[in-house]
Design a protein around this motif. Structure first.
Motif, PDB file in Angstrom:
ATOM      1  N   THR A   1       0.867  -1.443  -0.091  1.00  0.00           N
ATOM      2  CA  THR A   1       0.268  -0.030   0.119  1.00  0.00           C
ATOM      3  C   THR A   1       0.915   1.178   0.076  1.00  0.00           C
ATOM      4  O   THR A   1       0.193   2.378  -0.335  1.00  0.00           O
ATOM      5  N   VAL A   2       2.093   1.072   0.172  1.00  0.00           N
ATOM      6  CA  VAL A   2       3.053   2.385   0.265  1.00  0.00           C
ATOM      7  C   VAL A   2       3.133   3.016  -1.175  1.00  0.00           C
ATOM      8  O   VAL A   2       3.286   2.445  -2.201  1.00  0.00           O
ATOM      9  N   ARG A   3       2.968   4.108  -1.425  1.00  0.00           N
ATOM     10  CA  ARG A   3       2.865   4.774  -2.661  1.00  0.00           C
ATOM     11  C   ARG A   3       3.902   6.034  -2.498  1.00  0.00           C
ATOM     12  O   ARG A   3       4.298   6.666  -1.584  1.00  0.00           O
ATOM     13  N   ALA A   4       4.500   6.340  -3.787  1.00  0.00           N
ATOM     14  CA  ALA A   4       5.312   7.428  -3.996  1.00  0.00           C
ATOM     15  C   ALA A   4       4.520   8.903  -4.067  1.00  0.00           C
ATOM     16  O   ALA A   4       3.349   8.629  -4.149  1.00  0.00           O
ATOM     17  N   GLU A   5       5.327   9.891  -4.228  1.00  0.00           N
ATOM     18  CA  GLU A   5       4.522  11.001  -4.322  1.00  0.00           C
ATOM     19  C   GLU A   5       3.765  11.091  -5.630  1.00  0.00           C
ATOM     20  O   GLU A   5       2.707  11.902  -5.780  1.00  0.00           O
ATOM     21  N   ASP A   6       4.170  10.440  -6.664  1.00  0.00           N
ATOM     22  CA  ASP A   6       3.313  10.164  -8.055  1.00  0.00           C
ATOM     23  C   ASP A   6       2.010   9.299  -7.951  1.00  0.00           C
ATOM     24  O   ASP A   6       1.504   9.003  -8.863  1.00  0.00           O
ATOM     25  N   GLY A   7       1.845   8.646  -6.933  1.00  0.00           N
ATOM     26  CA  GLY A   7       0.950   7.639  -6.467  1.00  0.00           C
ATOM     27  C   GLY A   7       1.257   6.206  -6.896  1.00  0.00           C
ATOM     28  O   GLY A   7       0.434   5.182  -6.806  1.00  0.00           O
ATOM     29  N   SER A   8       2.550   5.954  -7.508  1.00  0.00           N
ATOM     30  CA  SER A   8       3.207   4.608  -7.988  1.00  0.00           C
ATOM     31  C   SER A   8       3.351   3.749  -6.681  1.00  0.00           C
ATOM     32  O   SER A   8       3.583   4.454  -5.445  1.00  0.00           O
ATOM     33  N   GLN A   9       3.232   2.609  -6.844  1.00  0.00           N
ATOM     34  CA  GLN A   9       3.555   1.648  -5.908  1.00  0.00           C
ATOM     35  C   GLN A   9       4.892   1.500  -5.644  1.00  0.00           C
ATOM     36  O   GLN A   9       5.780   1.385  -6.712  1.00  0.00           O
ATOM     37  N   VAL A  10       5.364   1.835  -4.314  1.00  0.00           N
ATOM     38  CA  VAL A  10       6.858   1.947  -4.118  1.00  0.00           C
ATOM     39  C   VAL A  10       7.461   0.320  -4.225  1.00  0.00           C
ATOM     40  O   VAL A  10       8.637   0.337  -4.716  1.00  0.00           O
ATOM     41  N   PHE A  11       6.904  -0.646  -3.559  1.00  0.00           N
ATOM     42  CA  PHE A  11       7.482  -1.810  -3.505  1.00  0.00           C
ATOM     43  C   PHE A  11       6.751  -2.771  -4.456  1.00  0.00           C
ATOM     44  O   PHE A  11       5.726  -3.082  -4.027  1.00  0.00           O
ATOM     45  N   PRO A  12       7.763  -3.284  -5.544  1.00  0.00           N
ATOM     46  CA  PRO A  12       7.009  -4.162  -6.488  1.00  0.00           C
ATOM     47  C   PRO A  12       6.486  -5.366  -5.604  1.00  0.00           C
ATOM     48  O   PRO A  12       7.213  -5.984  -4.848  1.00  0.00           O
ATOM     49  N   PHE A  13       5.395  -6.094  -6.056  1.00  0.00           N
ATOM     50  CA  PHE A  13       4.677  -7.180  -5.575  1.00  0.00           C
ATOM     51  C   PHE A  13       5.921  -8.197  -5.314  1.00  0.00           C
ATOM     52  O   PHE A  13       6.109  -9.118  -4.325  1.00  0.00           O
TER      53      PHE A  13
ATOM     54  N   SER B   1      14.669 -14.457 -10.265  1.00  0.00           N
ATOM     55  CA  SER B   1      13.305 -14.767  -9.674  1.00  0.00           C
ATOM     56  C   SER B   1      12.343 -14.984 -10.973  1.00  0.00           C
ATOM     57  O   SER B   1      12.585 -14.433 -11.913  1.00  0.00           O
ATOM     58  N   THR B   2      11.456 -15.703 -10.400  1.00  0.00           N
ATOM     59  CA  THR B   2      10.338 -15.994 -11.328  1.00  0.00           C
ATOM     60  C   THR B   2       9.015 -15.422 -10.834  1.00  0.00           C
ATOM     61  O   THR B   2       7.884 -15.255 -11.468  1.00  0.00           O
ATOM     62  N   LEU B   3       9.155 -14.369  -9.729  1.00  0.00           N
ATOM     63  CA  LEU B   3       8.273 -13.866  -8.860  1.00  0.00           C
ATOM     64  C   LEU B   3       8.011 -12.700  -9.730  1.00  0.00           C
ATOM     65  O   LEU B   3       6.754 -12.142 -10.146  1.00  0.00           O
ATOM     66  N   HIS B   4       8.926 -11.622 -10.136  1.00  0.00           N
ATOM     67  CA  HIS B   4       8.746 -10.551 -10.866  1.00  0.00           C
ATOM     68  C   HIS B   4       7.980 -10.689 -12.200  1.00  0.00           C
ATOM     69  O   HIS B   4       7.113  -9.837 -12.446  1.00  0.00           O
ATOM     70  N   PRO B   5       8.457 -11.744 -13.231  1.00  0.00           N
ATOM     71  CA  PRO B   5       7.740 -11.768 -14.190  1.00  0.00           C
ATOM     72  C   PRO B   5       6.202 -12.016 -14.108  1.00  0.00           C
ATOM     73  O   PRO B   5       5.320 -11.502 -14.842  1.00  0.00           O
ATOM     74  N   LEU B   6       6.002 -12.933 -13.140  1.00  0.00           N
ATOM     75  CA  LEU B   6       4.624 -13.323 -12.841  1.00  0.00           C
ATOM     76  C   LEU B   6       3.752 -12.032 -12.332  1.00  0.00           C
ATOM     77  O   LEU B   6       2.489 -11.853 -13.158  1.00  0.00           O
ATOM     78  N   PHE B   7       4.202 -11.271 -11.593  1.00  0.00           N
ATOM     79  CA  PHE B   7       3.506  -9.872 -11.418  1.00  0.00           C
ATOM     80  C   PHE B   7       3.444  -8.738 -12.588  1.00  0.00           C
ATOM     81  O   PHE B   7       2.725  -7.859 -12.619  1.00  0.00           O
ATOM     82  N   ALA B   8       4.321  -8.880 -13.173  1.00  0.00           N
ATOM     83  CA  ALA B   8       4.383  -7.919 -14.717  1.00  0.00           C
ATOM     84  C   ALA B   8       3.365  -8.128 -15.245  1.00  0.00           C
ATOM     85  O   ALA B   8       2.745  -7.353 -15.991  1.00  0.00           O
TER      86      ALA B   8
END
Length: 144
Positions: A31-43, A135-142
């Motif tokens: 739920t943490v967001r940057a100033e531009d509203g983007s998600q700070v930490f990738p799933f 990691s095979t996690l980042h491609p999954l959430f991409a």
């Protein structure tokens, strides 16, 4: 990375679900967001690990604490968020505040029953010499 490592006194295992705290902290990180509203930490990068300390000494554990109303059976929870460089100071503070609020809410029943300490520390990787990943996690959430 980002990783949250929880170190805690093992005497808390009988009184709270640390696995549930891990899940809540991971959900909070989403739920943490940057100033531009983007998600700070990738799933795919979020990790939360909890380790009980089988041996510990918290506060005095004895006479001084008992004179103040303690029983010597104190608990402690330490959360360390480690993240890569590049996030603003307000974002780092927001992440720390969110994790602290989440942990306080989860541990509220313990704070009401016993003497307990909680620390949240946010560290930024200053200068990585090597940061290998696979990691095979980042491609999954991409795909989202």
């Amino acid at each position: 990375m980002p990783h949250v490592v929880i170190l805690y006194t093992a005497n808390l295992d009988a009184h709270t679900d640390m696995g549930a705290l891990c899940r809540k902290l991971a959900d909070t990180m989403q739920t943490v967001r940057a100033e531009d509203g983007s998600q700070v930490f990738p799933f795919g990068g979020i990790r939360v690990f909890a380790y009980p300390a089988p041996h510990s000494a918290v506060a005095d554990g004895g006479a001084a604490g008992q004179a103040a109303g303690g029983d010597g059976d104190y608990g402690f929870v330490y959360l360390n968020l480690r993240m890569g460089r590049g996030r603003s100071e307000p974002v780092k503070k927001s992440a720390g505040d969110a994790l602290l609020d989440c942990a306080k809410a989860h541990l509220k029943p313990l704070f009401e029953q016993r003497h307990l300490g909680l620390t949240v520390q946010v560290d930024e990787s200053p200068g990585q010499v090597y940061d290998g990943k696979h990691s095979t996690l980042h491609p999954l959430f991409a795909k989202l």
